[in-house]
Design a protein around this motif. Structure first.
Motif, PDB file in Angstrom:
ATOM      1  N   ASP A 106      89.106  84.380  31.403  1.00  0.00           N
ATOM      2  CA  ASP A 106      89.765  84.409  29.929  1.00  0.00           C
ATOM      3  C   ASP A 106      88.921  83.218  29.217  1.00  0.00           C
ATOM      4  O   ASP A 106      88.604  82.211  29.694  1.00  0.00           O
ATOM      5  CB  ASP A 106      91.263  84.215  29.958  1.00  0.00           C
ATOM      6  N   ASP A 108      90.576  81.174  27.753  1.00  0.00           N
ATOM      7  CA  ASP A 108      91.221  79.666  27.722  1.00  0.00           C
ATOM      8  C   ASP A 108      91.581  79.275  29.049  1.00  0.00           C
ATOM      9  O   ASP A 108      92.540  78.741  29.460  1.00  0.00           O
ATOM     10  CB  ASP A 108      92.877  80.124  27.184  1.00  0.00           C
ATOM     11  N   HIS A 223      94.213  77.495  33.699  1.00  0.00           N
ATOM     12  CA  HIS A 223      94.322  78.437  32.623  1.00  0.00           C
ATOM     13  C   HIS A 223      95.415  78.198  31.876  1.00  0.00           C
ATOM     14  O   HIS A 223      96.636  78.209  32.190  1.00  0.00           O
ATOM     15  CB  HIS A 223      94.673  79.906  33.493  1.00  0.00           C
ATOM     16  N   LYS A 229      96.979  77.145  22.422  1.00  0.00           N
ATOM     17  CA  LYS A 229      95.743  76.849  23.228  1.00  0.00           C
ATOM     18  C   LYS A 229      95.329  75.560  22.993  1.00  0.00           C
ATOM     19  O   LYS A 229      95.598  74.831  22.033  1.00  0.00           O
ATOM     20  CB  LYS A 229      94.839  78.147  22.541  1.00  0.00           C
TER      21      LYS A 229
HETATM   22 MN   LIG Z   1      94.364  83.692  28.953  1.00  0.00          MN
END
Ligand SMILES: [Mn+2]
Ligand SMILES: O=c1ccn([C@@H]2O[C@H](COP(=O)(O)OP(=O)(O)O[C@H]3O[C@H](CO)[C@@H](O)[C@H](O)[C@H]3O)[C@@H](O)[C@H]2O)c(=O)[nH]1
Length: 445
Positions: A106, A108, A223, A229
């Motif tokens: 991902d 992030d 993560h 974020k």
């Molecule tokens: Mn993620």
């Protein structure tokens, strides 16, 4: 050939993509990076920047395979993450049969250690290798997984997408349903479990600190799950938050993320430029043109370029949420009030100790207005109105003292004297500035 694969569906995740790529490069990986992206949803300047970055062996446009949520209601109201409406498009990974294995990450995620050994794992194409989800450990989290692209598996996933609703409205629900069919009822699981250190999900409501403390040096990847974020404005404060757990080199995960992100330099673009380009920060105004249009004479008097970059607008807070101003209301106001209000009783007590004006100076009103004037408090009224003179007498404790005890009248006179222009040159200059000011005010009207 095998590769790491990332996914960019919308501009605002660009800082994440760059940070993951930078962090992966720092682990001295031997494998190339490919990026699946939506040409339709991503700004063309961002696409150019991604190509110029040289970080990716391939950019793969998946516009033809974009899959909107098959249960938008669940996504909006149960998972409460409407921004994940396109993440089921992750299943396009199984179409990339030019690769024998892919490690998907991902945007992030933050790899901290080399992950290349994941490509050595033996498993069949109908299996998936992933770590537990922190919220429901019998399911896997789909932020990190190893797969073998395979068209038959892709078709099965597509068929499941078209025939059912994903139970979380997004890819994690769909992929778990496919690889973990009939969970708890004897179904065969095709999920191969990775240790949690490969997908250490932080930034949720639950973190198991003793384990983090014990194993933080083994963590291979963090993560940042959830809607906040590390490239969002809130994370700026978290970088310096002394209460956050230090992971390595006496730094917390937000500091580590920033380091990875700030290492990226593309085409001379700063990380602030990248936040602006990806719409995480407002675009910078063209200060010259603003000044030229509105202040033709002395723009520097009226417009000042801000010294810091403003935070982007957060719809969950009011615009002034960072101001430190405390809210004050009066306790005797029956419609408002809080625990922090002025304590009327205490005020009365301290007033009674003051050396108040003598009775002959005081013209008291006949009915009480303030609480300490009520007869039960037995405090002499201190408000005074002196019709013969505007200025309060020095004997009154509430009298303001100006400029070493002089009264207001002589203070004003002195001020006028000192600010009066002395030369003809200065008088002319003052008149000129006045004229310019009224000209500009007229122009603005
Ligand atoms: Mn993620
Ligand atoms: O506007 C968007 C939204 C998502 N993504 C991509 O999709 C990924 C998933 O979104 P993310 O915000 O990372 O989701 P998480 O908070 O990690 O939520 C969980 O739930 C998601 C939905 O099931 C899964 O995709 C995640 O892997 C899982 O960790 C991102 O990392 C990006 O790669 C974009 O590029 N743009």
């Amino acid at each position: 050939m095998s590769a790491y694969a990332l996914l960019l569906l919308e501009d605002s995740y660009l800082p994440g993509i760059l940070a993951v790529s930078s962090a992966l490069t720092a682990t001295s990986t031997k494998f190339p990076l490919v990026l699946l992206y939506s040409d339709k949803n991503i700004d063309q300047n961002i696409v150019k920047l991604l190509i110029a970055s040289g970080l990716f062996a391939q950019l793969i446009n998946i516009d033809n395979g974009l899959l909107p949520s098959n249960s938008p209601h669940t996504l909006d109201n149960v998972l409460k993450r409407p921004e994940l409406s396109l993440t089921i498009s992750k299943i396009n990974l199984w179409k990339l049969t030019q690769f024998s294995k892919l490690v998907y990450l991902d945007a992030d995620t933050l790899p901290l250690q080399n992950l290349d050994h994941l490509f050595d794992l033996e498993f069949s194409s109908n299996q998936i290798v992933a770590a537990s989800d922190i919220g429901w450990p019998d399911l896997f989290n789909t932020g990190v997984f190893v797969l073998q692209p395979n068209l038959a598996v892709y078709k099965d996933l597509l068929q499941l997408y078209e025939s059912t609703e994903s139970f979380d409205g997004a890819d994690q629900g769909l992929l778990n349903e496919h690889f973990n069919p009939d969970l708890y009822h004897g179904g065969v699981s095709n999920w191969i479990r990775l240790p949690f250190i490969y997908n250490c999900t932080l930034n949720s409501h639950y973190e198991y600190f003793p384990a983090l403390q014990r194993y933080s040096h083994d963590v291979k990847l963090f993560h940042f799950i959830g809607s906040k974020k590390p490239w969002h404005p809130h994370a700026k404060g978290l970088k310096d938050d002394p209460t956050l757990f230090k992971v390595s080199g006496n730094q917390n995960v937000y500091q580590l993320w920033s380091q990875a992100y700030e290492k990226v330099t593309i085409d001379g673009k700063s990380h602030i430029d990248i936040l602006r380009l990806s719409r995480n920060l407002q675009p910078e105004p063209n200060w010259e043109s603003v000044a030229a249009v509105q202040t033709p004479v002395h723009p520097q008097f009226y417009y000042k370029k801000p010294e810091s970059v403003p935070d982007s607008y957060s719809p969950s807070h009011g615009e002034a949420w960072k101001l430190k101003d405390s809210k004050i209301s009066n306790k005797w106001d029956k419609t408002g009030g809080s625990d922090d209000d002025l304590d009327a009783e205490k005020l009365v007590k301290s007033l009674s100790q003051l050396d108040v004006a003598s009775p002959e100076d005081t013209y008291a009103t006949s009915h009480p207005v303030f609480p300490w004037e009520k007869s039960s408090h037995k405090v002499q009224t201190t408000r005074s109105f002196q019709p013969q003179s505007f200025f309060p007498k020095p004997s009154n404790p509430f009298t303001a003292s100006f400029d070493n005890g002089s009264d207001l009248e002589s203070y004003i006179a002195k001020e006028e004297q000192s600010s009066r222009p002395e030369t003809l040159e200065e008088i002319k200059q003052d008149e000129k500035l006045d004229a310019l000011e009224s000209e500009q005010l007229d122009a603005l009207e």
